[in-house]
Write an enzyme that holds these catalytic residues in place. Structure first.
Site, PDB file in Angstrom:
ATOM      1  CG  ASP A   9      -0.281   0.097   3.008  1.00 20.97           C
ATOM      2  OD1 ASP A   9      -0.920   0.501   3.632  1.00 20.97           O
ATOM      3  OD2 ASP A   9       1.211  -0.594   2.869  1.00 20.97           O
ATOM      4  CG  ASP A  13       8.767   1.212   6.347  1.00 24.11           C
ATOM      5  OD1 ASP A  13      10.024   1.721   5.368  1.00 24.11           O
ATOM      6  OD2 ASP A  13       8.858   0.228   6.751  1.00 24.11           O
ATOM      7  CG  ASP A  14       4.053   0.435   2.229  1.00 23.06           C
ATOM      8  OD1 ASP A  14       3.525   1.240   2.854  1.00 23.06           O
ATOM      9  OD2 ASP A  14       3.943  -1.022   2.128  1.00 23.06           O
ATOM     10  CG  ASN A 160       0.441   0.746  13.902  1.00 22.34           C
ATOM     11  OD1 ASN A 160      -0.226  -0.366  14.035  1.00 22.34           O
ATOM     12  ND2 ASN A 160       1.474   0.604  13.257  1.00 22.34           N
ATOM     13  CD  GLU A 166      -0.043  -3.951  11.278  1.00 23.31           C
ATOM     14  OE1 GLU A 166      -0.898  -4.924  10.947  1.00 23.31           O
ATOM     15  OE2 GLU A 166       0.257  -3.463  10.186  1.00 23.31           O
ATOM     16  CG  ASN A 168      -0.279  -3.948   6.641  1.00 22.80           C
ATOM     17  OD1 ASN A 168      -0.622  -2.198   6.590  1.00 22.80           O
ATOM     18  ND2 ASN A 168       1.012  -3.903   7.156  1.00 22.80           N
ATOM     19  CG  HIS A 241      12.504   3.082   8.610  1.00 30.53           C
ATOM     20  ND1 HIS A 241      12.243   3.094   7.443  1.00 30.53           N
ATOM     21  CD2 HIS A 241      12.741   3.075   9.379  1.00 30.53           C
ATOM     22  CE1 HIS A 241      12.258   4.451   7.439  1.00 30.53           C
ATOM     23  NE2 HIS A 241      13.170   4.311   9.031  1.00 30.53           N
ATOM     24  CG  ASP A 243       5.556  -1.341   5.012  1.00 29.48           C
ATOM     25  OD1 ASP A 243       5.887  -0.726   4.461  1.00 29.48           O
ATOM     26  OD2 ASP A 243       4.974  -2.659   5.492  1.00 29.48           O
TER      27      ASP A 243
HETATM   28  O1  RIB Z   1       1.784  -0.672  10.483  1.00 29.25           O
HETATM   29  C1  RIB Z   1       2.339  -1.192   9.809  1.00 29.25           C
HETATM   30  C2  RIB Z   1       2.015  -0.877   8.017  1.00 29.25           C
HETATM   31  O2  RIB Z   1       0.319  -0.387   8.358  1.00 29.25           O
HETATM   32  C3  RIB Z   1       3.479  -0.321   6.887  1.00 29.25           C
HETATM   33  O3  RIB Z   1       2.902  -1.857   6.325  1.00 29.25           O
HETATM   34  C4  RIB Z   1       2.999   0.227   6.865  1.00 29.25           C
HETATM   35  O4  RIB Z   1       3.471   0.863   5.291  1.00 29.25           O
HETATM   36  C5  RIB Z   1       1.362   0.472   7.144  1.00 29.25           C
HETATM   37  O5  RIB Z   1       0.649  -0.553   5.146  1.00 29.25           O
HETATM   38 CA    CA Z   2       2.501  -0.590   4.108  1.00 31.15          CA
END
Ligand code: RIB
Ligand code: CA
Length: 314
Positions: A9, A13-14, A160, A166, A168, A241, A243
């Protein structure tokens, strides 16, 4: 070399994970598949195309659009984390060398699993909608996928987005649950690995700036918003970071210095805990372990991997 598809997505960081995959001598990137997540879907597609362009591989790595929304409806994007453009509000120019492919991401994943039986590794750094939909559309690919690496969930640690979840896994808990129980060989790197072992501090950022490369400037640009978000919200001393850590582990298993197989499941109904990843570290449920969970990382080896990737984008 591992033949890999990176499901992303694409924001923040991707994009660094894309550069890390491209820089790995162990990973052959067959294509990018885009899933709904961080920011507006079309912006994610643009971010992927632009990242490939600055890496000098436009036209060599195809980009496929997948599901813009989670299986059970709309999700909230998180521009507050990554910036309105997902790139730290750098507002880079539009990619000019290549557009996305016509084929759907799910069909690309299925096609490549049959084309490379037993040789395809999936790297999932987004909500798992595309992966789940590919497994539902053609369950026969389970036996043909060599390994699935997932950045997502937490191993008995703070989420997060909510304390339980989290991003994703919270965006698409149904997809995450389907994937966990599909019978695939899975390695999971949770958010707590990112907060404990992937934080790039001011000193790390200084080392990046000292590289003086295009990759270094790109890193500094795209991290401008998340740096502040991490300080204000997560009370972390730098940028996270997750990803890049996931793909670095896929490219060099030595980076994952401790891991165990546990029974993992995903909450889809909880009023307070939707998206929570249950990791049964003591085997209390008596269920067969289904996921290899990362529990320790060689920080120096990871950071050197990321620095190398940035150094090599000249
Ligand atoms: O929770 C962190 C993840 O969610 C990472 O992959 C960030 O890019 C979002 O996709
Ligand atoms: Ca991501």
């Amino acid at each position: 070399m591992k033949k890999v598809i990176l499901d992303t997505d694409t924001a923040g960081d991707d994009t660094l994970a894309i550069l890390t995959v491209l820089d790995s001598p162990e990973l052959e990137l067959l294509g990018l598949t885009i899933a709904g997540g961080n920011v507006q879907f079309e912006q994610q597609v643009e971010n992927a195309l632009y990242t490939l362009e600055i890496a000098g591989v436009s036209g060599k790595v195809p980009v496929y659009k997948g599901h813009a929304q989670a299986m059970m409806g709309d999700h909230q994007t998180v521009e507050e984390v990554h910036g309105d453009d997902g790139m730290g509000n750098a507002y880079f120019p539009k990619a000019v060398q290549r557009a996305e492919e016509d084929k759907h991401a799910v069909d690309f994943i299925i096609e490549q699993a049959h084309k490379h039986p037993g040789e395809l590794t999936l790297l999932a750094i987004a909500p798992l909608t595309n992966i789940a939909m590919a497994l539902l559309k053609d369950p026969s690919i389970v036996k043909k996928i060599e390994h699935l690496y997932i950045m997502g969930g937490t191993n008995n640690a703070l989420g997060n987005v909510t304390p339980a979840a989290e991003f994703n896994f919270l965006v698409d808990p149904e997809a995450a649950k389907i994937v966990m129980h599909a019978g695939l060989p899975i390695t999971m790197v949770g958010w707590e690995m990112a907060t404990r072992y992937s934080v790039m501090t001011e000193e790390d950022h200084r080392q990046v700036r000292e590289l003086g490369t295009k990759g270094a400037t790109f890193f500094t640009d795209i991290n401008k918003v998340v740096e502040q978000f991490n300080t204000d919200v997560h009370r972390l001393p730098g940028t996270t970071h997750p990803d890049s850590l996931l793909v670095a582990i896929a490219g060099n298993p030595k980076i994952m210095t401790d891991s165990h197989r546990y029974y993992v499941d995903v909450e889809t109904k909880g009023e307070l805990t939707r998206g929570y990843s249950l990791v049964d570290v003591n085997g209390r449920l008596g269920k067969e372990p289904n996921v290899h969970v990362c529990e320790m990382v060689d920080v120096r080896l990871f950071k050197d991997t990321l620095l190398n990737a940035l150094k090599n984008i000249t």
